[in-house]
Write a protein that holds these residues in place. Structure first.
Motif, mmCIF file in Angstrom:
data_model
loop_
_atom_site.group_PDB
_atom_site.id
_atom_site.type_symbol
_atom_site.label_atom_id
_atom_site.label_comp_id
_atom_site.label_asym_id
_atom_site.label_seq_id
_atom_site.Cartn_x
_atom_site.Cartn_y
_atom_site.Cartn_z
ATOM 1 N N GLY A 232 30.662 -11.183 -44.525
ATOM 2 C CA GLY A 232 30.913 -11.371 -43.133
ATOM 3 C C GLY A 232 30.611 -10.134 -42.302
ATOM 4 O O GLY A 232 30.704 -10.168 -41.094
ATOM 5 N N ALA A 233 30.248 -9.032 -42.926
ATOM 6 C CA ALA A 233 29.961 -7.805 -42.176
ATOM 7 C C ALA A 233 28.512 -7.796 -41.702
ATOM 8 O O ALA A 233 27.631 -8.361 -42.327
ATOM 9 C CB ALA A 233 30.212 -6.588 -43.055
ATOM 10 N N ALA A 234 28.283 -7.138 -40.586
ATOM 11 C CA ALA A 234 26.924 -7.004 -40.071
ATOM 12 C C ALA A 234 26.130 -6.041 -40.946
ATOM 13 O O ALA A 234 26.682 -5.091 -41.506
ATOM 14 C CB ALA A 234 26.968 -6.494 -38.641
ATOM 15 N N TYR A 235 24.848 -6.292 -41.056
ATOM 16 C CA TYR A 235 23.955 -5.460 -41.857
ATOM 17 C C TYR A 235 22.720 -5.183 -41.008
ATOM 18 O O TYR A 235 22.031 -6.116 -40.581
ATOM 19 C CB TYR A 235 23.587 -6.215 -43.138
ATOM 20 N N ASP A 236 22.464 -3.946 -40.711
ATOM 21 C CA ASP A 236 21.339 -3.580 -39.862
ATOM 22 C C ASP A 236 20.058 -3.584 -40.694
ATOM 23 O O ASP A 236 19.533 -2.537 -41.071
ATOM 24 C CB ASP A 236 21.578 -2.214 -39.222
ATOM 25 N N CYS A 237 19.563 -4.792 -40.961
ATOM 26 C CA CYS A 237 18.401 -4.926 -41.847
ATOM 27 C C CYS A 237 17.153 -4.287 -41.246
ATOM 28 O O CYS A 237 16.323 -3.750 -41.982
ATOM 29 C CB CYS A 237 18.152 -6.382 -42.199
ATOM 30 N N GLY A 238 17.008 -4.318 -39.941
ATOM 31 C CA GLY A 238 15.842 -3.712 -39.317
ATOM 32 C C GLY A 238 15.790 -2.215 -39.536
ATOM 33 O O GLY A 238 14.749 -1.661 -39.914
ATOM 34 N N ARG A 239 16.896 -1.556 -39.311
ATOM 35 C CA ARG A 239 16.949 -0.105 -39.518
ATOM 36 C C ARG A 239 16.775 0.236 -40.996
ATOM 37 O O ARG A 239 16.040 1.166 -41.338
ATOM 38 C CB ARG A 239 18.255 0.475 -39.009
ATOM 39 N N THR A 240 17.433 -0.511 -41.850
ATOM 40 C CA THR A 240 17.325 -0.257 -43.291
ATOM 41 C C THR A 240 15.891 -0.451 -43.760
ATOM 42 O O THR A 240 15.367 0.354 -44.536
ATOM 43 C CB THR A 240 18.284 -1.183 -44.064
ATOM 44 N N ALA A 241 15.229 -1.509 -43.285
ATOM 45 C CA ALA A 241 13.835 -1.759 -43.665
ATOM 46 C C ALA A 241 12.918 -0.666 -43.135
ATOM 47 O O ALA A 241 12.009 -0.205 -43.842
ATOM 48 C CB ALA A 241 13.385 -3.123 -43.151
ATOM 49 N N THR A 242 13.151 -0.225 -41.911
ATOM 50 C CA THR A 242 12.342 0.848 -41.329
ATOM 51 C C THR A 242 12.468 2.117 -42.153
ATOM 52 O O THR A 242 11.463 2.786 -42.458
ATOM 53 C CB THR A 242 12.762 1.110 -39.871
ATOM 54 N N GLU A 243 13.682 2.463 -42.543
ATOM 55 C CA GLU A 243 13.896 3.665 -43.346
ATOM 56 C C GLU A 243 13.217 3.543 -44.708
ATOM 57 O O GLU A 243 12.610 4.507 -45.195
ATOM 58 C CB GLU A 243 15.388 3.930 -43.501
ATOM 59 N N ALA A 244 13.291 2.358 -45.315
ATOM 60 C CA ALA A 244 12.637 2.143 -46.613
ATOM 61 C C ALA A 244 11.124 2.272 -46.478
ATOM 62 O O ALA A 244 10.461 2.905 -47.309
ATOM 63 C CB ALA A 244 13.018 0.778 -47.177
ATOM 64 N N LEU A 245 10.569 1.689 -45.423
ATOM 65 C CA LEU A 245 9.126 1.769 -45.195
ATOM 66 C C LEU A 245 8.690 3.208 -44.944
ATOM 67 O O LEU A 245 7.675 3.665 -45.489
ATOM 68 C CB LEU A 245 8.734 0.873 -44.019
ATOM 69 N N GLU A 246 9.465 3.939 -44.158
ATOM 70 C CA GLU A 246 9.135 5.345 -43.906
ATOM 71 C C GLU A 246 9.134 6.141 -45.200
ATOM 72 O O GLU A 246 8.274 6.996 -45.416
ATOM 73 C CB GLU A 246 10.117 5.950 -42.906
ATOM 74 N N THR A 247 10.084 5.860 -46.073
ATOM 75 C CA THR A 247 10.161 6.552 -47.358
ATOM 76 C C THR A 247 8.932 6.226 -48.216
ATOM 77 O O THR A 247 8.316 7.124 -48.793
ATOM 78 C CB THR A 247 11.449 6.168 -48.103
ATOM 79 N N LEU A 248 8.568 4.949 -48.276
ATOM 80 C CA LEU A 248 7.416 4.554 -49.084
ATOM 81 C C LEU A 248 6.114 5.138 -48.538
ATOM 82 O O LEU A 248 5.222 5.505 -49.301
ATOM 83 C CB LEU A 248 7.315 3.022 -49.149
ATOM 84 N N LEU A 249 6.006 5.239 -47.224
ATOM 85 C CA LEU A 249 4.775 5.747 -46.619
ATOM 86 C C LEU A 249 4.780 7.259 -46.428
ATOM 87 O O LEU A 249 3.799 7.824 -45.944
ATOM 88 C CB LEU A 249 4.519 5.054 -45.281
ATOM 89 N N ALA A 250 5.866 7.924 -46.813
ATOM 90 C CA ALA A 250 5.952 9.377 -46.666
ATOM 91 C C ALA A 250 5.060 10.102 -47.666
ATOM 92 O O ALA A 250 4.833 11.302 -47.531
ATOM 93 C CB ALA A 250 7.403 9.838 -46.819
ATOM 94 N N HIS A 251 4.563 9.400 -48.650
ATOM 95 C CA HIS A 251 3.675 10.005 -49.632
ATOM 96 C C HIS A 251 2.458 10.570 -48.895
ATOM 97 O O HIS A 251 1.856 9.890 -48.069
ATOM 98 C CB HIS A 251 3.240 8.947 -50.660
ATOM 99 N N PRO A 252 2.087 11.816 -49.168
ATOM 100 C CA PRO A 252 0.998 12.444 -48.412
ATOM 101 C C PRO A 252 -0.359 11.755 -48.560
ATOM 102 O O PRO A 252 -1.235 11.930 -47.726
ATOM 103 C CB PRO A 252 0.954 13.877 -48.952
ATOM 104 N N ASP A 253 -0.528 10.961 -49.598
ATOM 105 C CA ASP A 253 -1.807 10.291 -49.827
ATOM 106 C C ASP A 253 -1.775 8.805 -49.470
ATOM 107 O O ASP A 253 -2.687 8.061 -49.842
ATOM 108 C CB ASP A 253 -2.226 10.449 -51.297
ATOM 109 N N ALA A 254 -0.733 8.377 -48.762
ATOM 110 C CA ALA A 254 -0.613 6.959 -48.409
ATOM 111 C C ALA A 254 -1.839 6.498 -47.626
ATOM 112 O O ALA A 254 -2.403 7.245 -46.824
ATOM 113 C CB ALA A 254 0.652 6.718 -47.599
ATOM 114 N N VAL A 255 -2.248 5.271 -47.892
ATOM 115 C CA VAL A 255 -3.431 4.712 -47.234
ATOM 116 C C VAL A 255 -3.147 3.242 -46.878
ATOM 117 O O VAL A 255 -2.480 2.544 -47.627
ATOM 118 C CB VAL A 255 -4.683 4.837 -48.138
#
Length: 107
Positions: A1-24
């Motif tokens: 029943g608690a709110a979950y900020d899925c947008g922010r969580t997804a954004t943070e996960a995506l930023e982490t995955l794309l933080a790799h210096p060789d991301a393409v």
């Protein structure tokens, strides 16, 4: 029943995955909402080797869904996330396309 900020969580996960210096990323077009469509990998080597994309990782981690209307490409990753109750699958949520339809007054 608690709110979950899925947008922010997804954004943070995506930023982490794309933080790799060789991301393409390869952009393949835009959807009807003018959002860019494409695939991303953590490196050019991962792209060439056809390794799992960042797109697949986001679905596997439960931060995105397999949008079956357009493709069945990420169904296995979604099933894995749902079975493991990762990310959005840990609770209940309204799928984005269903939410958008409800905002337009469609059934």
């Amino acid at each position: 029943g608690a709110a979950y900020d899925c947008g922010r969580t997804a954004t943070e996960a995506l930023e982490t995955l794309l933080a790799h210096p060789d991301a393409v990323c390869e952009i393949s077009g835009k959807d009807k909402y003018r959002r860019m469509l494409g695939h991303c990998w953590t490196s050019e080597a991962a792209r060439v080797a056809k390794q799992a994309s960042v797109n697949a990782d986001m679905v596997r981690l439960g931060h995105a869904i397999a949008y079956r209307f357009f493709s069945l490409a990420y169904v296995a990753q979604e099933d894995e996330a749902r079975d493991a109750k990762r990310g959005i699958w840990a609770g209940q949520f309204t799928e984005p396309h269903v939410w958008r339809q409800s905002q337009r007054g469609k059934p």
